[in-house]
Design a protein around this motif. Structure first.
Motif, PDB file in Angstrom:
ATOM      1  N   TYR A  32       0.837  -1.146   0.035  1.00  0.00           N
ATOM      2  CA  TYR A  32       0.070  -0.007  -0.003  1.00  0.00           C
ATOM      3  C   TYR A  32       0.840   1.182   0.003  1.00  0.00           C
ATOM      4  CZ  TYR A  32      -3.131   3.435   1.610  1.00  0.00           C
ATOM      5  OH  TYR A  32      -3.991   4.882   1.627  1.00  0.00           O
ATOM      6  N   CYS A  33       1.970   1.480   0.729  1.00  0.00           N
ATOM      7  CA  CYS A  33       2.896   2.412   0.748  1.00  0.00           C
ATOM      8  C   CYS A  33       3.991   1.964   0.023  1.00  0.00           C
ATOM      9  CB  CYS A  33       3.073   2.835   2.171  1.00  0.00           C
ATOM     10  SG  CYS A  33       4.096   4.258   2.442  1.00  0.00           S
ATOM     11  N   LEU A  34       4.487   2.666  -0.936  1.00  0.00           N
ATOM     12  CA  LEU A  34       5.523   2.248  -1.755  1.00  0.00           C
ATOM     13  C   LEU A  34       6.697   3.648  -1.589  1.00  0.00           C
ATOM     14  CD1 LEU A  34       4.030   0.829  -4.713  1.00  0.00           C
ATOM     15  CD2 LEU A  34       5.374  -0.178  -3.163  1.00  0.00           C
ATOM     16  N   ALA A  35       7.938   3.230  -1.368  1.00  0.00           N
ATOM     17  CA  ALA A  35       8.849   4.241  -1.229  1.00  0.00           C
ATOM     18  C   ALA A  35      10.081   4.108  -1.941  1.00  0.00           C
ATOM     19  CB  ALA A  35       9.151   4.757   0.464  1.00  0.00           C
ATOM     20  N   TRP A  36      11.081   5.072  -2.039  1.00  0.00           N
ATOM     21  CA  TRP A  36      12.400   5.247  -2.591  1.00  0.00           C
ATOM     22  C   TRP A  36      13.188   5.698  -1.349  1.00  0.00           C
ATOM     23  CZ3 TRP A  36      14.228   2.858  -6.895  1.00  0.00           C
ATOM     24  CH2 TRP A  36      13.157   2.814  -7.962  1.00  0.00           C
ATOM     25  N   PHE A  37      14.343   5.078  -1.253  1.00  0.00           N
ATOM     26  CA  PHE A  37      15.325   5.539  -0.348  1.00  0.00           C
ATOM     27  C   PHE A  37      16.749   5.617  -1.102  1.00  0.00           C
ATOM     28  CE2 PHE A  37      13.736   5.306   4.099  1.00  0.00           C
ATOM     29  CZ  PHE A  37      12.482   4.821   3.810  1.00  0.00           C
ATOM     30  N   ALA A  98       8.436  -1.328   0.394  1.00  0.00           N
ATOM     31  CA  ALA A  98       7.060  -1.332   0.497  1.00  0.00           C
ATOM     32  C   ALA A  98       6.435  -1.712   1.863  1.00  0.00           C
ATOM     33  CB  ALA A  98       6.737  -2.506  -0.633  1.00  0.00           C
ATOM     34  N   ALA A  99       5.396  -1.074   2.169  1.00  0.00           N
ATOM     35  CA  ALA A  99       5.061  -1.484   3.416  1.00  0.00           C
ATOM     36  C   ALA A  99       3.284  -1.547   3.361  1.00  0.00           C
ATOM     37  CB  ALA A  99       5.258  -0.447   4.458  1.00  0.00           C
ATOM     38  N   ASP A 114       9.776  -4.846   3.300  1.00  0.00           N
ATOM     39  CA  ASP A 114      10.201  -5.309   2.064  1.00  0.00           C
ATOM     40  C   ASP A 114      10.729  -4.423   1.528  1.00  0.00           C
ATOM     41  OD1 ASP A 114       6.839  -6.641   2.308  1.00  0.00           O
ATOM     42  OD2 ASP A 114       8.786  -7.868   2.153  1.00  0.00           O
ATOM     43  N   TRP A 115      12.017  -5.055   0.520  1.00  0.00           N
ATOM     44  CA  TRP A 115      13.083  -4.105   0.042  1.00  0.00           C
ATOM     45  C   TRP A 115      13.353  -4.683  -1.276  1.00  0.00           C
ATOM     46  CZ3 TRP A 115      14.748   0.579   1.515  1.00  0.00           C
ATOM     47  CH2 TRP A 115      14.313   1.133   2.927  1.00  0.00           C
ATOM     48  N   GLY A 116      13.891  -3.857  -2.436  1.00  0.00           N
ATOM     49  CA  GLY A 116      14.398  -4.686  -3.475  1.00  0.00           C
ATOM     50  C   GLY A 116      15.997  -4.646  -3.417  1.00  0.00           C
ATOM     51  N   GLN A 117      16.520  -5.050  -4.411  1.00  0.00           N
ATOM     52  CA  GLN A 117      18.204  -5.327  -4.360  1.00  0.00           C
ATOM     53  C   GLN A 117      18.707  -3.887  -4.619  1.00  0.00           C
ATOM     54  OE1 GLN A 117      16.200  -5.699  -6.792  1.00  0.00           O
ATOM     55  NE2 GLN A 117      17.487  -4.507  -8.689  1.00  0.00           N
ATOM     56  N   GLY A 118      18.147  -3.005  -5.156  1.00  0.00           N
ATOM     57  CA  GLY A 118      18.892  -1.569  -5.161  1.00  0.00           C
ATOM     58  C   GLY A 118      19.336  -1.484  -6.674  1.00  0.00           C
TER      59      GLY A 118
END
Length: 125
Positions: A32-37, A98-99, A114-118
């Motif tokens: 529901y909540c997607l973000a970039w870091f 993601a959260a 949850d995270w991607g590999q970057g």
């Protein structure tokens, strides 16, 4: 489960632009909540942008608000980060996260399970 796969990183000169992509799949409720870091070498991950997967509300820290834009393509299940006027300090890894909900603004990396590999972004001066 949630899968996040980033792409679109690369090397650009200062002032240039890049568009990062994050392919999202899995449990919709957990995305529901997607973000970039952004994580610069030797530093902690810092928040760059977020978007609600339901409705598209976006949020940015002041440091990138004018230069970066987060968006989503629901048909493609993809979240984008358009980065303009890039600076050398934007160099580093960019991660999609993601959260199930956006707990606070600005969010903390610990809010996202949850995270991607970057994907690597290098900006030269």
């Amino acid at each position: 489960q949630v899968q996040l796969v980033e792409s679109g990183g690369g090397s650009v000169q200062a002032g240039g632009s890049l568009r990062l992509s994050c392919a999202v799949s899995g449990n919709y409720i957990r995305t529901y909540c997607l973000a970039w870091f952004h994580q610069a070498p030797g530093k902690e991950r810092e928040y760059v942008a977020s978007i609600h997967n339901d409705g598209g509300a976006t949020h940015y820290p002041a440091s990138v608000k004018v230069r970066f834009t987060i968006s989503q393509d629901n048909a493609e299940n993809t979240v984008y980060l358009q980065m303009n006027s890039l600076k050398p300090e934007d160099t580093g890894m960019y991660y999609c996260a993601a959260a199930s909900r956006c707990l606070r603004f600005p969010p903390d990396a610990a809010d996202f399970p949850d995270w991607g590999q970057g994907t690597q972004v290098t900006v030269s001066s």
